[in-house]
Design an enzyme around this catalytic site. Structure first.
Site, PDB file in Angstrom:
ATOM      1  N   LYS A  44       2.025   0.241  -6.097  1.00 44.60           N
ATOM      2  CA  LYS A  44       2.166   1.613  -5.562  1.00 44.60           C
ATOM      3  C   LYS A  44       2.460   2.622  -6.671  1.00 44.60           C
ATOM      4  O   LYS A  44       2.558   3.816  -6.430  1.00 44.60           O
ATOM      5  CB  LYS A  44       3.294   1.676  -4.532  1.00 44.60           C
ATOM      6  CG  LYS A  44       2.988   1.049  -3.193  1.00 44.60           C
ATOM      7  CD  LYS A  44       3.967   1.519  -2.120  1.00 44.60           C
ATOM      8  CE  LYS A  44       5.363   0.999  -2.303  1.00 44.60           C
ATOM      9  NZ  LYS A  44       6.236   1.318  -1.159  1.00 44.60           N
ATOM     10  N   LYS A  46       5.313   2.777  -8.205  1.00 40.12           N
ATOM     11  CA  LYS A  46       6.711   3.199  -8.038  1.00 40.12           C
ATOM     12  C   LYS A  46       7.616   2.241  -8.816  1.00 40.12           C
ATOM     13  O   LYS A  46       7.315   1.062  -8.958  1.00 40.12           O
ATOM     14  CB  LYS A  46       7.091   3.099  -6.554  1.00 40.12           C
ATOM     15  CG  LYS A  46       6.792   4.323  -5.719  1.00 40.12           C
ATOM     16  CD  LYS A  46       7.452   4.165  -4.337  1.00 40.12           C
ATOM     17  CE  LYS A  46       7.847   5.501  -3.774  1.00 40.12           C
ATOM     18  NZ  LYS A  46       8.510   5.422  -2.483  1.00 40.12           N
TER      19      LYS A  46
HETATM   20  N1  C2G Z   1      11.218   8.877   4.865  1.00 42.64           N
HETATM   21  C1  C2G Z   1      11.608   9.909   5.730  1.00 42.64           C
HETATM   22  N2  C2G Z   1      12.232  10.989   5.237  1.00 42.64           N
HETATM   23  C2  C2G Z   1      12.504  11.095   3.905  1.00 42.64           C
HETATM   24  C3  C2G Z   1      12.128  10.060   3.027  1.00 42.64           C
HETATM   25  C4  C2G Z   1      11.476   8.946   3.540  1.00 42.64           C
HETATM   26  O1  C2G Z   1      11.366   9.831   6.958  1.00 42.64           O
HETATM   27  N3  C2G Z   1      13.146  12.222   3.442  1.00 42.64           N
HETATM   28  C5  C2G Z   1      10.533   7.717   5.429  1.00 42.64           C
HETATM   29  C6  C2G Z   1       9.127   7.528   4.864  1.00 42.64           C
HETATM   30  O2  C2G Z   1       8.198   8.327   5.577  1.00 42.64           O
HETATM   31  C7  C2G Z   1       8.891   6.042   5.097  1.00 42.64           C
HETATM   32  C8  C2G Z   1      10.303   5.447   4.956  1.00 42.64           C
HETATM   33  O3  C2G Z   1      11.236   6.540   5.094  1.00 42.64           O
HETATM   34  O4  C2G Z   1       8.425   5.802   6.417  1.00 42.64           O
HETATM   35  C9  C2G Z   1      10.506   4.770   3.627  1.00 42.64           C
HETATM   36  O5  C2G Z   1      10.224   5.704   2.609  1.00 42.64           O
HETATM   37  P1  C2G Z   1       9.912   5.145   1.143  1.00 42.64           P
HETATM   38  O6  C2G Z   1      10.967   4.178   0.756  1.00 42.64           O
HETATM   39  O7  C2G Z   1       9.600   6.303   0.250  1.00 42.64           O
HETATM   40  O8  C2G Z   1       8.594   4.283   1.417  1.00 42.64           O
HETATM   41  P2  C2G Z   1       7.113   4.505   0.860  1.00 42.64           P
HETATM   42  O9  C2G Z   1       7.131   4.549  -0.623  1.00 42.64           O
HETATM   43  O10 C2G Z   1       6.545   5.629   1.611  1.00 42.64           O
HETATM   44  O11 C2G Z   1       6.454   3.095   1.235  1.00 42.64           O
HETATM   45  O12 C2G Z   1       3.041   0.291   2.923  1.00 42.64           O
HETATM   46  C10 C2G Z   1       3.720   1.507   3.078  1.00 42.64           C
HETATM   47  C11 C2G Z   1       4.666   1.782   1.931  1.00 42.64           C
HETATM   48  O13 C2G Z   1       5.427   0.628   1.570  1.00 42.64           O
HETATM   49  C12 C2G Z   1       5.622   2.902   2.313  1.00 42.64           C
END
Ligand code: C2G
Length: 139
Positions: A44, A46
């Protein structure tokens, strides 16, 4: 027993994550969270502050979470839905319409919940790096 599944890195757990998990759990009875392994984070593009085991431990302590499983690649979602008998996959709105989730609609419900504005792991990392002033002084 309605089973919910969501995916994420969940690094530096913050209230945006918690609010997502709380609302996802409210859609059913059992919440599974698939968190990205270091390997998948690399895919990803990240880099997480906490490793997989630590992020898993923290999520397992969240009252809304019933099971934490590893997310190793983009293409495991279909198997996850089938193997864990998932009724609904839930993601934050930043994923709304993404093909990796839309492609699951023939085997489960897919729901996108509004993202919590004003907080993100990236923002926390940037602000903490800038200066001590950003730390909550408690006064
Ligand atoms: N999220 C949220 N509000 C935020 C930050 C994050 O609602 N201020 C939600 C994201 O939309 C996601 C979840 O929290 O549904 C986890 O966010 P991340 O850890 O950033 O995950 P991400 O990198 O988006 O990974 O296969 C899909 C990926 O693994 C998703």
């Amino acid at each position: 027993m309605k089973r919910i599944l969501t995916y994420g890195t969940y690094d530096l757990l913050h209230y945006g994550h918690i609010r997502l998990l709380k609302r996802a759990k409210a859609l059913g009875d059992y919440l599974i969270v698939a968190i990205s392994t270091e390997h998948f984070n690399e895919i990803k593009g990240k880099k997480a502050y906490h490793n997989y085991e630590t992020r898993k431990e923290m999520l397992e302590a969240v009252r809304y979470v019933d099971l934490v499983i590893p997310e190793n690649d983009w293409d495991q979602k279909r198997d996850d839905v089938i193997n864990y008998h998932v009724d609904t996959v839930v993601m934050g709105s930043d994923w709304d319409g993404h093909e990796k989730f839309e492609n699951l609609r023939d085997i489960c419900e897919v729901v996108y919940l509004d993202r919590t504005e004003g907080v993100s792991t990236t923002k926390i990392k940037e602000e903490l790096h800038l200066s001590e002033d950003n730390l909550y002084s408690g006064k």
